[in-house]
Write an enzyme that holds these catalytic residues in place. Structure first.
Site, PDB file in Angstrom:
ATOM      1  CD  GLU A 287      -2.891  -0.801   0.254  1.00 15.59           C
ATOM      2  OE1 GLU A 287      -3.117  -0.119  -0.557  1.00 15.59           O
ATOM      3  OE2 GLU A 287      -4.048  -1.953   0.283  1.00 15.59           O
ATOM      4  NE  ARG A 291      -3.814   2.883  -0.520  1.00 15.60           N
ATOM      5  CZ  ARG A 291      -5.172   2.570  -0.149  1.00 15.60           C
ATOM      6  NH1 ARG A 291      -5.676   3.791   0.205  1.00 15.60           N
ATOM      7  NH2 ARG A 291      -5.818   1.664  -0.308  1.00 15.60           N
ATOM      8  CG  ASP A 424      -6.319  -7.115  -7.739  1.00 18.51           C
ATOM      9  OD1 ASP A 424      -5.372  -7.398  -7.260  1.00 18.51           O
ATOM     10  OD2 ASP A 424      -6.856  -6.317  -7.404  1.00 18.51           O
ATOM     11  CD  GLU A 553     -11.110  -1.830  -8.314  1.00 19.74           C
ATOM     12  OE1 GLU A 553     -10.020  -1.680  -7.769  1.00 19.74           O
ATOM     13  OE2 GLU A 553     -12.282  -1.718  -7.833  1.00 19.74           O
TER      14      GLU A 553
END
Length: 659
Positions: A287, A291, A424, A553
């Site tokens: 993360e 980010r 993903d 998404e």
């Protein structure tokens, strides 16, 4: 004398007759007594017999009474049973009638769905022809571009001349046109795009509405949560989980895309003055990379276009990059899940059995590559790209990489494949990293081709009931008919990779089906908002986890489909999503929240404005209604947090383009 004798004679006769009579009377009396005695005896016997018969009759009567009572009881039970049966049969009759009605409705629904499917198939056939034409044009364009690139390579000794302008200043207008990108790739060096021959114009009204939604979200954060990771709009406070000013860093690229230069500068000043990493402790490696590191590098590149390259942003990016780099200190070179930013100590979670998560080791290559590009230090990209090399050695025959992988050996430790949570973006980064780095590493493209073929063959399914195209999961070779909202990114991935595939039409057709299903995930709910995931079975699509946390998404998929096809349906889908969020999730004092149950309207609300709402969801929604020159896809590739990074040149040193 004769008189006394006469009397004596007479008296003697009289006595004899009297005796006889008396005797007879005695006999009669004896007879009578005997008869009466006999009669009494007979009567007594008769009485005894009668008493016996009476007793027998009484016993028989008692038996008959008991039997009658038992018969009565049995009759009562039987009667009750018959009444119960009657009630049951009535209930069954009602149930059968209800079932018949339901089945009749279901039959009508199925027939309606069949008619709709037939209509959709006709439309799909028509679109397939259009896509076939697009694919043919793309292939022809690819050949022309390859020819031009070959000629350029033969003539070039170094970077293109316009790369000299990389470090110069510049300023974008309030509403950016995207035409003043420093170090833009020339025509012969651009990656291929589906639909590049059709220019899309901006829908200014809807674009302005989306920007107003973003600014309402941003103003709420500034008023109530400045400096924290996320806003709690209903509480009017902030909260932390990264402790790195998450919303400030994550929003910078969106502010740049929307032309909010002054707001962008305010964020940049806070980052340089207030964002420190020395005492942050354990953080999520993944993360923080996508980010914070990704956000800072994208902001640095935008600063070069908006006013002048802000070296303070790059310095912060290098600082966090150096701290994150220690996570790669494992026997396999695959990074730990958590890293202590102060001590450099790394760890993996116990609930994975000590294994790393696929997405977390294979979704950092773009960020560390960009850090090497801008600092000139190749070590960052070397350790990150080594992860892909490790996965390449153990790449499954069908290309489907499982969710867990050992940081000790680099071998997979599970047989569960998912393009939803935890898997993903690993697949997404194969094609995106290849494009970002100038399309030079054929082994990386080969990994993507193998994986996407496996996805097409084993995971892309079509629901029998309603014809929805979805991306299933697979565990141990068996399909799991569930699709996460996260998996909607697959449509965009197919669009990006289609021009380079052996079956561009097939890839675009799959992308179309998945993107449409992602809209139905919203459309079928009472709130107009999608659940976290859906399941597919005999009854068609149904909500699984029913909450919505503002994920991007689906609109990401519609954005790519719009850029590839210019079909207005994708903008209509995005607008319907916008309206649902505006109706149900807006907090008047500032900000937007998610919902706890999308199946009801109005839905129950949560109290979080996610950082990716600012970084991804509203950015893709804004770009859906923008013209093609706003973040052109032949100049930029988005990281998985939707931070645009400039594509490297495929000629010269391979790292042209960008600030």
């Amino acid at each position: 004398m004769r008189t006394a004798k006469a009397i004596g004679k007479k008296g003697s006769g009289l006595c004899s007759r009297t005796s006889i009579i008396l005797y007879i009377l005695i006999l009669v009396l004896v007879y009578i007594v005997a008869t009466m005695s006999l009669a009494a005896s007979s009567a007594k016997k008769r009485i005894a017999i009668l008493e016996k018969e009476k007793l027998e009759l009484a016993a028989a009567h008692d038996e008959d009474h008991q039997a009658h009572s038992e018969d009565h009881k049995a009759l009562s039970v039987e009667q009750k049973k018959r009444e119960a049966d009657k009630v049951f049969l009535a209930s069954q009759s009602e149930q059968l009638a209800a079932d018949l009605e339901v089945k009749t409705k279901a039959l009508k629904t199925a027939k309606s769905a069949q008619d709709k499917l037939k209509e959709q198939l006709d439309i799909t056939k028509q679109k397939a022809e259009e896509l076939k034409k697009l694919a043919k044009e793309a292939v022809e364009k690819a050949k022309a571009d390859e020819k031009a690139k070959t000629e350029k390579k033969e003539a070039a000794d170094a970077k293109p001349a316009d790369k000299k302008e990389d470090k110069e200043g510049g300023r974008r207008d309030k509403e950016p046109s995207g035409t003043k990108i420093k170090g833009a790739l020339p025509e012969g060096d651009k990656p291929l795009l589906m639909g590049s021959d059709k220019k899309g114009e901006a829908d200014l009204e809807r674009q302005a509405a989306v920007k107003a939604m973003f600014m309402h979200s941003w103003d709420g954060y500034k008023k109530f949560a400045w400096g924290t990771d996320e806003l709690m709009p209903r509480t009017r406070a902030g909260h932390n989980w990264l402790n790195q000013g998450g919303s400030i860093v994550d929003s910078m690229s969106t502010l740049a895309v929307m032309g909010e230069v002054e707001e962008f500068k305010k964020n940049a000043e806070w980052v340089k003055a207030q964002l420190h990493f020395e005492a942050k402790g354990d953080v999520s490696f993944f993360e923080t990379t996508i980010r914070v590191l990704g956000g800072l590098l994208s902001a640095y590149e935008f600063s070069c276009d908006l006013y002048a390259c802000d070296e303070g942003l790059l310095t912060k990016a290098k600082d966090i990059g150096d701290r994150l780099l220690k996570a790669f200190n494992t026997p396999s070179g695959l990074p730990y899940a958590s890293i202590n930013l102060a001590s450099g100590h790394g760890s993996t979670p116990g609930w994975t059995g000590g294994a790393a998560i696929l997405a977390e080791v294979a979704t950092v290559q773009m960020e560390f590559s960009a850090l090497s590009k801008h600092t000139g230090d190749p070590h960052y990209e070397e350790v990150a790209m080594k992860c892909f090399r490790t996965l390449e050695k153990n790449h499954p025959a069908n290309g489907l990489m499982p969710l867990y992988v050992s940081v000790q050996t680099g071998a997979y430790t599970s047989n569960h494949v998912s393009l939803g949570a935890m898997g993903d973006s690993a697949f997404e980064y194969l094609i995106k990293t290849w494009i970002l780095r100038g399309r030079r590493e054929q082994w990386l493209k080969d990994m993507y081709d193998k994986s996407v073929d496996g996805i097409q063959k084993h995971l892309v399914k079509t629901a029998q009931i309603d014809g929805h195209v979805y991306v299933a999961e697979n565990k141990g070779g068996s399909p799991i008919h569930k699709m996460d909202h996260l998996a909607c990114f697959v449509a965009g991935m197919f669009v990006i990779g289609a021009p380079y595939s052996n079956d561009p039409t097939g890839h675009l057709t799959s992308a179309t089906g998945v993107a449409e299903t992602c809209f139905q995930m919203y459309h079928k709910q009472a709130s107009g908002l999608s659940p976290e995931n859906v399941e597919f079975g005999g009854g068609g699509m149904r909500a699984g986890a029913v909450y919505n946390i503002q994920r991007p998404e689906a609109v990401e998929a519609w954005f790519y489909m719009w850029r590839a096809t210019k079909d207005p349906i994708w903008r209509d889908h995005g607008w319907a999503m916008y309206q649902a969020f505006e109706k149900h999730c807006k907090v008047e004092s500032g900000g937007y929240v998610g919902v706890r149950d999308v199946r009801v309207a109005p839905p129950p609300l949560d109290d979080t404005q996610q950082t990716f709402w600012l970084a991804e969801t509203l950015k893709y929604l804004y770009l859906l209604f923008s013209d093609d020159d706003t973040i052109p896809l032949d100049q930029y590739v988005f990281n998985t947090e939707a931070h645009p990074l400039k594509i490297w040149s495929s000629v010269g040193d391979g790292k042209g383009g960008g600030g």
